[in-house]
Design a protein around this motif. Sequence first.
Motif, PDB file in Angstrom:
ATOM      1  N   ILE A 103     -79.428-137.920  18.114  1.00 25.73           N
ATOM      2  CA  ILE A 103     -78.899-136.952  17.157  1.00 25.73           C
ATOM      3  C   ILE A 103     -78.419-135.741  17.949  1.00 25.73           C
ATOM      4  CG2 ILE A 103     -79.381-135.612  15.081  1.00 25.73           C
ATOM      5  CD1 ILE A 103     -81.701-137.505  14.528  1.00 25.73           C
ATOM      6  N   THR A 104     -77.151-135.678  18.255  1.00 27.69           N
ATOM      7  CA  THR A 104     -76.620-134.619  19.100  1.00 27.69           C
ATOM      8  C   THR A 104     -75.546-133.826  18.377  1.00 27.69           C
ATOM      9  OG1 THR A 104     -74.959-136.113  20.037  1.00 27.69           O
ATOM     10  CG2 THR A 104     -77.072-135.959  21.188  1.00 27.69           C
ATOM     11  N   GLN A 105     -75.383-132.575  18.776  1.00 29.18           N
ATOM     12  CA  GLN A 105     -74.351-131.717  18.213  1.00 29.18           C
ATOM     13  C   GLN A 105     -73.193-131.603  19.195  1.00 29.18           C
ATOM     14  OE1 GLN A 105     -76.766-128.158  17.375  1.00 29.18           O
ATOM     15  NE2 GLN A 105     -76.343-128.491  15.219  1.00 29.18           N
ATOM     16  N   HIS A 106     -72.029-131.260  18.655  1.00 30.24           N
ATOM     17  CA  HIS A 106     -70.861-131.069  19.498  1.00 30.24           C
ATOM     18  C   HIS A 106     -71.100-129.863  20.405  1.00 30.24           C
ATOM     19  CE1 HIS A 106     -66.718-130.240  20.668  1.00 30.24           C
ATOM     20  NE2 HIS A 106     -66.420-131.469  20.272  1.00 30.24           N
TER      21      HIS A 106
ATOM     22  N   VAL B 299     -70.398-126.465  19.110  1.00 31.87           N
ATOM     23  CA  VAL B 299     -71.387-125.950  18.158  1.00 31.87           C
ATOM     24  C   VAL B 299     -72.563-125.359  18.912  1.00 31.87           C
ATOM     25  CG1 VAL B 299     -72.976-126.567  16.295  1.00 31.87           C
ATOM     26  CG2 VAL B 299     -70.695-127.600  16.383  1.00 31.87           C
ATOM     27  N   ILE B 300     -73.003-126.066  19.951  1.00 31.83           N
ATOM     28  CA  ILE B 300     -74.154-125.605  20.726  1.00 31.83           C
ATOM     29  C   ILE B 300     -73.873-124.279  21.426  1.00 31.83           C
ATOM     30  CG2 ILE B 300     -75.653-126.186  22.669  1.00 31.83           C
ATOM     31  CD1 ILE B 300     -75.270-129.124  21.971  1.00 31.83           C
ATOM     32  N   ASN B 301     -72.685-124.126  21.998  1.00 31.40           N
ATOM     33  CA  ASN B 301     -72.401-122.887  22.737  1.00 31.40           C
ATOM     34  C   ASN B 301     -71.954-121.736  21.838  1.00 31.40           C
ATOM     35  OD1 ASN B 301     -69.573-123.207  22.230  1.00 31.40           O
ATOM     36  ND2 ASN B 301     -69.345-124.446  24.086  1.00 31.40           N
ATOM     37  N   GLY B 302     -71.888-121.936  20.544  1.00 27.37           N
ATOM     38  CA  GLY B 302     -71.582-120.849  19.613  1.00 27.37           C
ATOM     39  C   GLY B 302     -70.116-120.653  19.304  1.00 27.37           C
TER      40      GLY B 302
ATOM     41  N   ILE C  87     -63.790-113.000  33.032  1.00 27.12           N
ATOM     42  CA  ILE C  87     -63.626-114.412  32.689  1.00 27.12           C
ATOM     43  C   ILE C  87     -64.955-115.148  32.875  1.00 27.12           C
ATOM     44  CG2 ILE C  87     -62.457-116.573  33.275  1.00 27.12           C
ATOM     45  CD1 ILE C  87     -60.053-114.959  34.119  1.00 27.12           C
ATOM     46  N   TYR C  88     -65.345-115.885  31.836  1.00 23.74           N
ATOM     47  CA  TYR C  88     -66.545-116.712  31.882  1.00 23.74           C
ATOM     48  C   TYR C  88     -66.130-118.180  31.838  1.00 23.74           C
ATOM     49  CZ  TYR C  88     -69.643-112.743  30.870  1.00 23.74           C
ATOM     50  OH  TYR C  88     -70.344-111.567  30.917  1.00 23.74           O
ATOM     51  N   LEU C  89     -66.766-118.978  32.702  1.00 20.78           N
ATOM     52  CA  LEU C  89     -66.557-120.418  32.689  1.00 20.78           C
ATOM     53  C   LEU C  89     -67.865-121.088  32.268  1.00 20.78           C
ATOM     54  CD1 LEU C  89     -64.875-122.942  33.216  1.00 20.78           C
ATOM     55  CD2 LEU C  89     -65.519-122.768  35.643  1.00 20.78           C
ATOM     56  N   ASP C  90     -67.847-121.680  31.081  1.00 24.07           N
ATOM     57  CA  ASP C  90     -69.053-122.305  30.513  1.00 24.07           C
ATOM     58  C   ASP C  90     -70.226-121.330  30.502  1.00 24.07           C
ATOM     59  OD1 ASP C  90     -67.775-124.731  30.004  1.00 24.07           O
ATOM     60  OD2 ASP C  90     -68.184-125.467  32.037  1.00 24.07           O
ATOM     61  N   GLY C  91     -69.919-120.072  30.142  1.00 29.22           N
ATOM     62  CA  GLY C  91     -70.954-119.054  29.994  1.00 29.22           C
ATOM     63  C   GLY C  91     -71.335-118.315  31.253  1.00 29.22           C
TER      64      GLY C  91
ATOM     65  N   LEU D  20     -64.020-119.626  28.723  1.00 28.83           N
ATOM     66  CA  LEU D  20     -63.452-120.957  28.878  1.00 28.83           C
ATOM     67  C   LEU D  20     -64.592-121.986  28.801  1.00 28.83           C
ATOM     68  CD1 LEU D  20     -61.118-120.244  31.950  1.00 28.83           C
ATOM     69  CD2 LEU D  20     -60.509-120.197  29.529  1.00 28.83           C
ATOM     70  N   TRP D  21     -64.401-122.977  27.949  1.00 28.07           N
ATOM     71  CA  TRP D  21     -65.427-124.013  27.772  1.00 28.07           C
ATOM     72  C   TRP D  21     -64.832-125.379  28.136  1.00 28.07           C
ATOM     73  CZ3 TRP D  21     -69.902-121.714  27.051  1.00 28.07           C
ATOM     74  CH2 TRP D  21     -69.949-120.469  26.389  1.00 28.07           C
ATOM     75  N   THR D  22     -65.575-126.118  28.955  1.00 33.74           N
ATOM     76  CA  THR D  22     -65.073-127.414  29.427  1.00 33.74           C
ATOM     77  C   THR D  22     -65.982-128.544  28.949  1.00 33.74           C
ATOM     78  OG1 THR D  22     -66.316-127.332  31.512  1.00 33.74           O
ATOM     79  CG2 THR D  22     -64.114-126.337  31.474  1.00 33.74           C
ATOM     80  N   ARG D  23     -65.388-129.737  28.883  1.00 33.98           N
ATOM     81  CA  ARG D  23     -66.153-130.955  28.572  1.00 33.98           C
ATOM     82  C   ARG D  23     -66.672-131.546  29.866  1.00 33.98           C
ATOM     83  NH1 ARG D  23     -60.920-132.113  27.164  1.00 33.98           N
ATOM     84  NH2 ARG D  23     -61.513-132.211  24.964  1.00 33.98           N
ATOM     85  N   SER D  24     -67.513-132.570  29.762  1.00 34.49           N
ATOM     86  CA  SER D  24     -68.034-133.233  30.953  1.00 34.49           C
ATOM     87  C   SER D  24     -66.892-133.801  31.763  1.00 34.49           C
ATOM     88  CB  SER D  24     -69.006-134.345  30.549  1.00 34.49           C
ATOM     89  OG  SER D  24     -70.091-133.801  29.844  1.00 34.49           O
TER      90      SER D  24
END
Length: 273
Positions: free
Chosen positions: A148-151, A154-157, A217-221, A268-272
Amino acid sequence: MRPPGDTRHTRWGDGPRLPGVRAWSALLLCCACLLSPTPQRAATAQTIAGVLLERGTDRPVDLGLVSLISPQGDSIASTLTDERGRFTLTGPRADDYLLAAAAWGYETTVARSLFSLDPGGRIELEFRIPRAPIELPGLTVRADQALITQHPLVINGFVERAQFGFGRFLGPRQIEDAHARNTLDLLTTSGRIMVEERPDGTRILMRNTSGLCTPLIYLDGIPTAIGDVSLNSIVPLRVLMGVEVYRSAVEAPQQYARNAQGCGVVLLWTRSR
C-alpha cells in the motif's frame, strides 16, 4: 379437478426463509437420491416448469436446488437449475405440495402456500429467493503494508501545496505537455525563470519585485548549488517528475524559505532513475 393438459401461469416470489447454508446443505443431502435417473413417468404425471430468480434483481440463479415438499415435510422430487435458472419438476401423483428452493449464497425459501397438481396438468412459475451473506468463520485477511504505497508527489507534499495555489506547479502531465527540450527549457516555461549561459556554467535567474536575483534550488528536498555544472546534466528531463517555482521566500514553504535570502525558491522532484 382440472382436465389433463391444463397449464397454469403463476408467479411465486416470497415465502418463509430457513437458515441459509445449513438448510441448503440438509435439503441437498435429503434430495440427492431423487436426482438420479428414474423410469419414464406415466402420461398422467404432473409437471412444474419454472425459473429461479434472485429477488430484487431478477438475475437467474444457477445450480439452485428446487424441491417439491409434501405438507408433511417429505421431499417428493428435486432438481437443479441450469445457467438460466430454469428447472422442471414432475410430481408422481396429483396432490397438494409446497415448493422449496435453495442455493449457495441465498436464503433457503419455501413458497408460503400450498398448490395443487392435477393429473396431466402443468404449472409454469417464477420463484424468487433473497441473497444471504456467506459467513466464513476463522478467516483472517491481512494486507502487506509494503503493498500500500502513495505516489511520491503526495509523500513529498507537492500535491498538498499545489492545492493552495501559491507558486507555480508543473506536475508529470504539465511537464509532458510542455514539449521542452531539456530541464532548463522547461523552467523557462514557468514564466518566472530566466536562464543565462555563461562560460563558467549556467546561471538561473528569477525576476521579483527587486529585479533579477538567484533563487535557491532544491533537488528532492536538498539544497543544490549549480556552480559550473549544467542543470541539464544534474537533472535530465526524463527523470523530472515535479517542479515548484516560488518568486519569493514569502510564497515558498517555510522549510525551504529559510535560506532564500530575499529571492525565490525552485523545488525539483525526480522519479527513481
